[in-house]
Enzyme design. Structure first.
Site, mmCIF file in Angstrom:
data_model
loop_
_atom_site.group_PDB
_atom_site.id
_atom_site.type_symbol
_atom_site.label_atom_id
_atom_site.label_comp_id
_atom_site.label_asym_id
_atom_site.label_seq_id
_atom_site.Cartn_x
_atom_site.Cartn_y
_atom_site.Cartn_z
ATOM 1 N N THR A 41 0.824 -1.220 0.000
ATOM 2 C CA THR A 41 0.000 0.000 0.000
ATOM 3 C C THR A 41 0.843 1.249 0.000
ATOM 4 O O THR A 41 0.459 2.270 -0.568
ATOM 5 C CB THR A 41 -0.924 -0.009 1.235
ATOM 6 N N TYR A 55 -8.232 0.201 -2.988
ATOM 7 C CA TYR A 55 -7.233 0.832 -3.857
ATOM 8 C C TYR A 55 -6.371 -0.281 -4.451
ATOM 9 O O TYR A 55 -6.538 -1.468 -4.138
ATOM 10 C CB TYR A 55 -6.360 1.803 -3.055
ATOM 11 N N THR A 121 1.585 -4.307 4.208
ATOM 12 C CA THR A 121 1.449 -4.562 5.651
ATOM 13 C C THR A 121 0.890 -5.951 5.961
ATOM 14 O O THR A 121 1.035 -6.433 7.076
ATOM 15 C CB THR A 121 0.524 -3.515 6.294
ATOM 16 N N ASP A 122 0.269 -6.603 4.973
ATOM 17 C CA ASP A 122 -0.382 -7.887 5.277
ATOM 18 C C ASP A 122 0.601 -8.936 5.780
ATOM 19 O O ASP A 122 0.284 -9.710 6.677
ATOM 20 C CB ASP A 122 -1.106 -8.433 4.035
ATOM 21 N N LYS A 194 0.186 -7.180 12.970
ATOM 22 C CA LYS A 194 -0.868 -6.316 12.427
ATOM 23 C C LYS A 194 -2.153 -6.636 13.178
ATOM 24 O O LYS A 194 -2.611 -7.775 13.185
ATOM 25 C CB LYS A 194 -1.025 -6.557 10.926
ATOM 26 N N GLU A 315 -1.504 -28.358 27.309
ATOM 27 C CA GLU A 315 -2.750 -28.936 26.781
ATOM 28 C C GLU A 315 -2.533 -30.253 26.036
ATOM 29 O O GLU A 315 -3.464 -30.876 25.553
ATOM 30 C CB GLU A 315 -3.411 -27.933 25.829
HETATM 31 N N1 DGL Z 1 -2.513 -5.954 -0.261
HETATM 32 C C1 DGL Z 1 -1.999 -5.501 1.012
HETATM 33 C C2 DGL Z 1 -0.479 -5.707 1.070
HETATM 34 O O1 DGL Z 1 0.204 -5.455 0.055
HETATM 35 C C3 DGL Z 1 -2.290 -4.047 1.221
HETATM 36 C C4 DGL Z 1 -2.115 -3.689 2.657
HETATM 37 C C5 DGL Z 1 -0.977 -2.731 2.884
HETATM 38 O O2 DGL Z 1 0.097 -2.806 2.246
HETATM 39 O O3 DGL Z 1 -1.145 -1.940 3.824
HETATM 40 O O4 DGL Z 1 0.017 -6.079 2.141
#
Ligand code: DGL
Length: 358
Positions: A41, A55, A121-122, A194, A315
């Site tokens: 992103t 987006y 971020t993913d 995240k 467990e």
């Molecule tokens: N498709 C997600 C990624 O590239 C977008 C999320 C982001 O980068 O914040 O990780």
């Protein structure tokens, strides 16, 4: 010109020369930071200024990212490299091996003082932890992303990138392991995660705590990483062309063991079980895990809960089942450590040691 005047002129000229050499020296002394861009992103764009979801990620190149933040030139001597241009859900083991090798090559160079990696971020937390275990330098490596595309109102990418470069250029970041800089905060690669699908404060280190802040053009550290990382790890990927296949199965009420059996059947060398609670195993899944272990598949009990220790022999009787407990690593990070562990050994006692070391 009288003697006094010429003496004054000489003093003035000398003062100017000293001032210039100071500034020149300061300019020469800017840390040399390489930005490795991978997409996400932070390199994304949306149809309108209010498009903060829906987006397109990975559309803007590294040179434009750098050009969009001219302030970078005040804090570091920056160079950019486009290593990938992908949305990070598509990050793969092959991408990780290529990135880690490039990072190690650059950091071995005298003319590179630190590295920033711009990333979606993913899976940012996963790439950060993989590098935390495989980078062989004390020089700063800082991962950064954005929760909003650069086209959005109050986009967080530019300030996140500025902070990341400032951190990577700092002496304070040396020897602190791989770091994540998001939302004015500094996090350790091992423990950051995240926590929100879309808000700018998404990256947190719940309970174990972040390392510090970046504020007023300066990093402030209040904690240090507790586990071994970078130069202190036993992992060496320099000659690796592939990583062992390790998959994750998710625990839930009324769980269906089909997914586990299919992954084992497809040749998984390790399974991370993201169990309910303290890594609890439903009977149906336990049967499948025991069978997989008998076939030589390494089994790690992790938890879907997200915080806390998965206790060995809590467990499940790990001693008897010859399983490994994940300690506090979430399933996606436990997978990374198990993959690297399997490049060294298949001995569960050694692997359990690694889970208590890194
Ligand atoms: N498709 C997600 C990624 O590239 C977008 C999320 C982001 O980068 O914040 O990780």
């Amino acid at each position: 010109m009288s003697y006094n005047n010429s003496a004054r002129w000489c003093k003035a000229l000398l003062a100017c020369a000293m001032l210039l050499s100071t500034y020149a020296g300061a300019a020469e002394k800017l840390a040399r930071v390489t930005i490795l861009a991978t997409g996400g992103t932070i390199a994304g764009s949306g149809a309108t200024s209010t498009t903060t979801v829906g987006y397109t990620a990975a559309t803007v190149g590294v040179e434009r990212l750098i050009a969009a933040v001219p302030e970078l030139a005040k804090v570091a001597d920056v160079k950019g490299e486009q290593v990938f241009q992908i949305a990070s859900e598509n990050m793969s083991n092959d991408h990780w091996l290529k990135l880690a090798k490039r990072v190690n090559t650059l950091l071995a160079q005298q003319d590179v003082d630190g590295i920033v990696i711009t990333h979606g971020t993913d899976t940012l937390e996963e790439t950060a932890y993989f590098l935390d275990l495989t980078v062989k330098s004390k020089k700063p490596v800082v991962l950064v992303g954005a929760m909003r595309p650069g086209t959005a109102l109050s986009a967080d990418g530019p300030i996140n990138l500025y902070n990341a470069v400032l951190l990577a250029a700092s002496q304070e970041a040396v020897g602190k392991g791989v770091l994540v800089a998001m939302n004015d905060q500094i996090h350790a690669a091992r423990d950051v995660t995240k926590t929100n699908t879309s808000t700018p404060d998404s990256f947190k280190t719940p309970e174990l705590g972040m390392l510090g802040y970046i504020q007023g053009n300066k990093p402030y550290f209040y904690h240090l990483p507790a586990r071994k990382n970078t130069v202190d790890t036993e992992f060496d990927i320099s000659k690796l062309e592939a990583l062992p296949q390790v998959d994750i199965v998710y625990g839930y009420a009324n769980v269906n063991p089909v997914a586990l059996n299919a992954l084992v059947g497809a040749g998984a060398k390790g399974i991370i079980h993201a169990g309910v609670g303290d890594g609890s195993l439903a009977s149906s899944v336990k049967t499948g895990l025991v069978a997989a272990r008998k076939q030589g598949v390494l089994i790690v009990r992790s938890s879907r809960v997200g915080q806390g220790i998965v206790a060995r022999n809590g467990e499940a009787n790990d001693d008897e089942l010859d399983f490994v407990a994940s300690d506090t690593l979430n399933p996606q990070k436990a997978r990374i450590l198990l993959m690297l562990a399997l490049t060294k050994t298949s001995d569960t006692k050694q692997i359990q040691r690694m889970f208590y070391t890194y």
